[in-house]
Scaffold this motif. Structure first.
Motif, mmCIF file in Angstrom:
data_model
loop_
_atom_site.group_PDB
_atom_site.id
_atom_site.type_symbol
_atom_site.label_atom_id
_atom_site.label_comp_id
_atom_site.label_asym_id
_atom_site.label_seq_id
_atom_site.Cartn_x
_atom_site.Cartn_y
_atom_site.Cartn_z
ATOM 1 N N UNK A 150 0.675 -1.388 -0.051
ATOM 2 C CA UNK A 150 0.136 -0.174 0.093
ATOM 3 C C UNK A 150 0.988 1.267 0.110
ATOM 4 N N UNK A 151 0.762 2.196 -0.845
ATOM 5 C CA UNK A 151 1.092 3.219 -1.068
ATOM 6 C C UNK A 151 0.185 4.396 -0.338
ATOM 7 N N UNK A 152 0.542 5.244 0.606
ATOM 8 C CA UNK A 152 -0.255 6.074 1.122
ATOM 9 C C UNK A 152 0.377 7.531 0.820
ATOM 10 N N UNK A 153 -0.442 8.297 -0.122
ATOM 11 C CA UNK A 153 0.070 9.561 -0.586
ATOM 12 C C UNK A 153 -0.807 10.463 0.068
ATOM 13 N N UNK A 194 0.178 -0.578 -9.962
ATOM 14 C CA UNK A 194 -1.382 -0.768 -9.509
ATOM 15 C C UNK A 194 -2.100 -1.559 -10.384
ATOM 16 N N UNK A 195 -2.150 -1.409 -11.836
ATOM 17 C CA UNK A 195 -3.035 -2.200 -12.750
ATOM 18 C C UNK A 195 -2.541 -3.747 -12.625
ATOM 19 N N UNK A 196 -1.336 -4.005 -11.895
ATOM 20 C CA UNK A 196 -0.867 -5.384 -12.118
ATOM 21 C C UNK A 196 -1.206 -6.111 -10.871
ATOM 22 N N UNK A 197 -1.928 -5.326 -9.864
ATOM 23 C CA UNK A 197 -2.260 -6.051 -8.539
ATOM 24 C C UNK A 197 -1.001 -5.806 -7.564
ATOM 25 N N UNK A 198 -0.152 -5.522 -7.770
ATOM 26 C CA UNK A 198 1.155 -5.471 -6.862
ATOM 27 C C UNK A 198 1.060 -4.498 -5.845
ATOM 28 N N UNK A 199 0.299 -3.281 -6.109
ATOM 29 C CA UNK A 199 0.254 -2.162 -5.272
ATOM 30 C C UNK A 199 -1.332 -1.414 -5.396
ATOM 31 N N UNK A 200 -1.481 -0.937 -3.957
ATOM 32 C CA UNK A 200 -2.900 -0.124 -4.061
ATOM 33 C C UNK A 200 -2.297 1.377 -3.664
ATOM 34 N N UNK A 201 -2.992 2.353 -4.138
ATOM 35 C CA UNK A 201 -2.611 3.832 -3.499
ATOM 36 C C UNK A 201 -3.887 4.209 -3.078
ATOM 37 N N UNK A 202 -3.443 4.835 -1.706
ATOM 38 C CA UNK A 202 -4.559 5.323 -0.950
ATOM 39 C C UNK A 202 -4.181 6.949 -0.986
ATOM 40 N N UNK A 203 -5.139 7.765 -1.393
ATOM 41 C CA UNK A 203 -4.969 9.291 -1.341
ATOM 42 C C UNK A 203 -5.764 9.815 0.005
#
Length: 171
Positions: A27-30, A55-64
């Motif tokens: 998870x990347x929290x921006x 993100x599109x490959x399912x490795x990471x999700x971005x939280x804003x």
């Protein structure tokens, strides 16, 4: 000398908008501000590659999460507007309005703050929301999400954020 160990930061995604697979292992929290030129640069120059490769490959999700800087007079109302779009269209609505705000960043001047007008630009932001399919007029006028934006700001400061954009990587 030994390398300095990175500090352990406690921050959660709580109920913020997510881009990508909710079950992604990283998870990347921006923490960001819609009037911040460096945040705009991240959005236009880095996020497309991050999205395509991770993100599109399912490795990471971005939280804003919002990190409204006090010298950007429109930061809180702009963040509120994006949350209003999420209320209407879920995460899809959120990201559509998020992208619209960064696309139009050069027009986000903030204007003047008064007791009766949140900021100069309400009508423009409402128009942008309508262009992407959402009527946020009453939500934006009510200031409904100001406390949520403040909570994000508090979270960013508790996590050590001192400027934008600020990132915390979990996993």
């Amino acid at each position: 000398t030994l390398p300095i160990q990175p500090s352990q930061i406690k921050v959660s995604a709580d109920d913020d908008a997510v881009l990508g697979d909710e079950k992604a292992p990283v998870t990347i929290i921006e923490f960001s501000d819609y009037q911040c030129p460096f945040c705009g640069r991240f959005w236009s120059q880095t996020l497309p590659t991050l999205k395509q490769e991770y993100i599109d490959t399912g490795k990471v999700k971005l939280v804003f999460k919002d990190f409204p800087l006090d010298f950007h007079p429109g930061a809180v109302p702009y963040a509120t507007a994006v949350r209003c779009a999420r209320e209407k269209g879920g995460n899809v609505g959120y990201w559509k309005m998020h992208d619209k705000m960064f696309e139009e960043q050069n027009k986000l001047d903030g204007g003047t703050v008064s007791s009766t007008v949140i900021y100069v630009g309400d009508e423009t932001v409402k128009k942008w929301a309508k262009e992407i399919g959402y009527d946020i007029d009453s939500c934006l006028d009510s200031g409904k999400f100001k406390k949520e934006v403040q909570k994000d700001l508090d979270d960013s400061q508790a996590a050590g954020g001192q400027g934008t954009p600020y990132f915390v990587i979990v996993g």
